[in-house]
Design a protein around this motif. Sequence first.
Motif, mmCIF file in Angstrom:
data_model
loop_
_atom_site.group_PDB
_atom_site.id
_atom_site.type_symbol
_atom_site.label_atom_id
_atom_site.label_comp_id
_atom_site.label_asym_id
_atom_site.label_seq_id
_atom_site.Cartn_x
_atom_site.Cartn_y
_atom_site.Cartn_z
ATOM 1 N N ILE A 69 -2.074 -3.344 -3.699
ATOM 2 C CA ILE A 69 -2.166 -1.929 -4.083
ATOM 3 C C ILE A 69 -1.616 -1.744 -5.496
ATOM 4 C CG2 ILE A 69 -1.345 0.413 -3.589
ATOM 5 C CD1 ILE A 69 -1.140 -0.462 -0.624
ATOM 6 N N GLN A 70 -0.483 -2.383 -5.758
ATOM 7 C CA GLN A 70 0.143 -2.237 -7.074
ATOM 8 C C GLN A 70 -0.744 -2.783 -8.177
ATOM 9 O OE1 GLN A 70 3.070 -0.505 -7.507
ATOM 10 N NE2 GLN A 70 2.398 -0.585 -9.650
ATOM 11 N N ARG A 71 -1.495 -3.854 -7.906
ATOM 12 C CA ARG A 71 -2.406 -4.394 -8.923
ATOM 13 C C ARG A 71 -3.485 -3.377 -9.284
ATOM 14 N NH1 ARG A 71 -5.665 -8.012 -7.831
ATOM 15 N NH2 ARG A 71 -5.292 -8.484 -5.640
ATOM 16 N N VAL A 72 -3.990 -2.674 -8.284
ATOM 17 C CA VAL A 72 -5.003 -1.645 -8.558
ATOM 18 C C VAL A 72 -4.371 -0.478 -9.307
ATOM 19 C CG1 VAL A 72 -6.744 -0.121 -7.559
ATOM 20 C CG2 VAL A 72 -6.283 -2.337 -6.487
ATOM 21 N N VAL A 73 -3.178 -0.089 -8.893
ATOM 22 C CA VAL A 73 -2.449 0.989 -9.576
ATOM 23 C C VAL A 73 -2.207 0.616 -11.034
ATOM 24 C CG1 VAL A 73 -0.211 2.162 -9.720
ATOM 25 C CG2 VAL A 73 -1.371 1.952 -7.508
ATOM 26 N N ASN A 113 -4.546 5.480 4.105
ATOM 27 C CA ASN A 113 -4.365 6.749 3.393
ATOM 28 C C ASN A 113 -3.285 6.631 2.317
ATOM 29 O OD1 ASN A 113 -6.310 8.131 4.824
ATOM 30 N ND2 ASN A 113 -4.963 9.830 5.374
ATOM 31 N N ARG A 114 -2.213 5.930 2.653
ATOM 32 C CA ARG A 114 -1.126 5.758 1.687
ATOM 33 C C ARG A 114 -1.627 5.029 0.446
ATOM 34 N NH1 ARG A 114 2.553 2.025 0.073
ATOM 35 N NH2 ARG A 114 4.629 2.797 -0.515
ATOM 36 N N ALA A 115 -2.404 3.971 0.646
ATOM 37 C CA ALA A 115 -2.955 3.240 -0.490
ATOM 38 C C ALA A 115 -3.859 4.145 -1.330
ATOM 39 C CB ALA A 115 -3.741 2.022 0.008
ATOM 40 N N SER A 116 -4.715 4.909 -0.669
ATOM 41 C CA SER A 116 -5.610 5.819 -1.390
ATOM 42 C C SER A 116 -4.827 6.850 -2.186
ATOM 43 C CB SER A 116 -6.547 6.522 -0.401
ATOM 44 O OG SER A 116 -7.372 5.596 0.264
ATOM 45 N N PHE A 117 -3.731 7.330 -1.606
ATOM 46 C CA PHE A 117 -2.916 8.357 -2.276
ATOM 47 C C PHE A 117 -2.401 7.841 -3.616
ATOM 48 C CE2 PHE A 117 0.960 10.591 -3.266
ATOM 49 C CZ PHE A 117 0.775 11.891 -2.838
ATOM 50 N N PHE A 118 -1.809 6.655 -3.618
ATOM 51 C CA PHE A 118 -1.176 6.188 -4.857
ATOM 52 C C PHE A 118 -2.180 5.614 -5.859
ATOM 53 C CE2 PHE A 118 2.487 6.443 -1.995
ATOM 54 C CZ PHE A 118 3.306 7.235 -2.793
ATOM 55 N N LEU A 162 -7.074 13.404 4.482
ATOM 56 C CA LEU A 162 -7.822 13.186 3.251
ATOM 57 C C LEU A 162 -8.549 14.456 2.822
ATOM 58 C CD1 LEU A 162 -8.405 10.869 1.259
ATOM 59 C CD2 LEU A 162 -10.476 10.382 2.583
ATOM 60 N N HIS A 163 -9.066 15.208 3.799
ATOM 61 C CA HIS A 163 -9.691 16.492 3.482
ATOM 62 C C HIS A 163 -8.658 17.447 2.874
ATOM 63 C CE1 HIS A 163 -13.184 16.059 6.642
ATOM 64 N NE2 HIS A 163 -13.154 15.073 5.764
ATOM 65 N N ALA A 164 -7.466 17.494 3.474
ATOM 66 C CA ALA A 164 -6.417 18.374 2.961
ATOM 67 C C ALA A 164 -5.980 17.943 1.567
ATOM 68 C CB ALA A 164 -5.224 18.374 3.911
ATOM 69 N N LEU A 165 -5.846 16.642 1.357
ATOM 70 C CA LEU A 165 -5.469 16.142 0.041
ATOM 71 C C LEU A 165 -6.500 16.558 -1.005
ATOM 72 C CD1 LEU A 165 -3.531 14.289 -1.620
ATOM 73 C CD2 LEU A 165 -5.128 12.421 -1.134
ATOM 74 N N THR A 166 -7.758 16.522 -0.631
ATOM 75 C CA THR A 166 -8.832 16.933 -1.545
ATOM 76 C C THR A 166 -8.594 18.338 -2.064
ATOM 77 O OG1 THR A 166 -10.452 15.516 -0.428
ATOM 78 C CG2 THR A 166 -11.315 17.378 -1.693
ATOM 79 N N GLN A 167 -8.275 19.254 -1.170
ATOM 80 C CA GLN A 167 -8.084 20.645 -1.577
ATOM 81 C C GLN A 167 -6.808 20.825 -2.396
ATOM 82 O OE1 GLN A 167 -8.461 22.242 2.470
ATOM 83 N NE2 GLN A 167 -10.435 23.114 1.895
#
Length: 255
Positions: A69-73, A113-118, A162-167
Amino acid sequence: MKPFNQSYALIIGGSSGIGYATAKRLLESNIPVVIVGSSMEKLKTAQSELSRFGQIETIQANLYHEADIQRVVDFAGNFSQPIRFLVNAAGYFKPTPFLEHTANDYNTYLDLNRASFFITQAAARNMAANGGGAIVNVGSMWAKQAIKATPSSAYSMAKAGLHALTQHLAMELADHNIRVNAVSPAVVRTPIYEAFIDPTELDATLSSFNSFHPIGRIGSADDVATTIMFLLSYEAKWVTGAVWDVDGGVMAGRN
């Protein structure tokens, strides 16, 4: 990885399914693409198939491993290489009755979800430093509607998040000229179902859901990619915070 001479699109989960179909459409629109996937074999195949459409690079990353995840970040954090588009298409789906869910089952969804968030945070910082961009999250009909035949409590909880995060991101990032939307598909023919359906029976099993959709068929990855492309495009410049049903009419009513 070769640097691009223009801004690019980052697709998380781009080696197959909806992410792959979206990558193809972006490349056909002359937009360089970086796809992130967990399987090196799938990434190599995707790069080989998609390279004839445009400039494509890959990043192998297991989104359940912190170092990956950190490599992508870190990659997204290179502001000198502008990200214009981000598509969060990584997913996992295995219907499991609520009373049988284990902690590991739960973490499979929520850790993703955690990975997607960061990763999204890093990409949004890049966009903010480079004049803006557009993000599309791939949510799910299951986040809006329970289907008894496919018990999906943890999956639906994650996708609803994920829907809530979108908004929320649509509100917070608007001042940075970043639009954030989501698509909410019903049954779509993608490899995600191979987690619990024998690949040799996949077509027949998914076809049995055709009549579930008012339009009369399940979706294709390209059906969803078409809408993602619109939401990323300038034509959708006044659309943000939307969670669009791309579901063959399921949320309108089921047969």
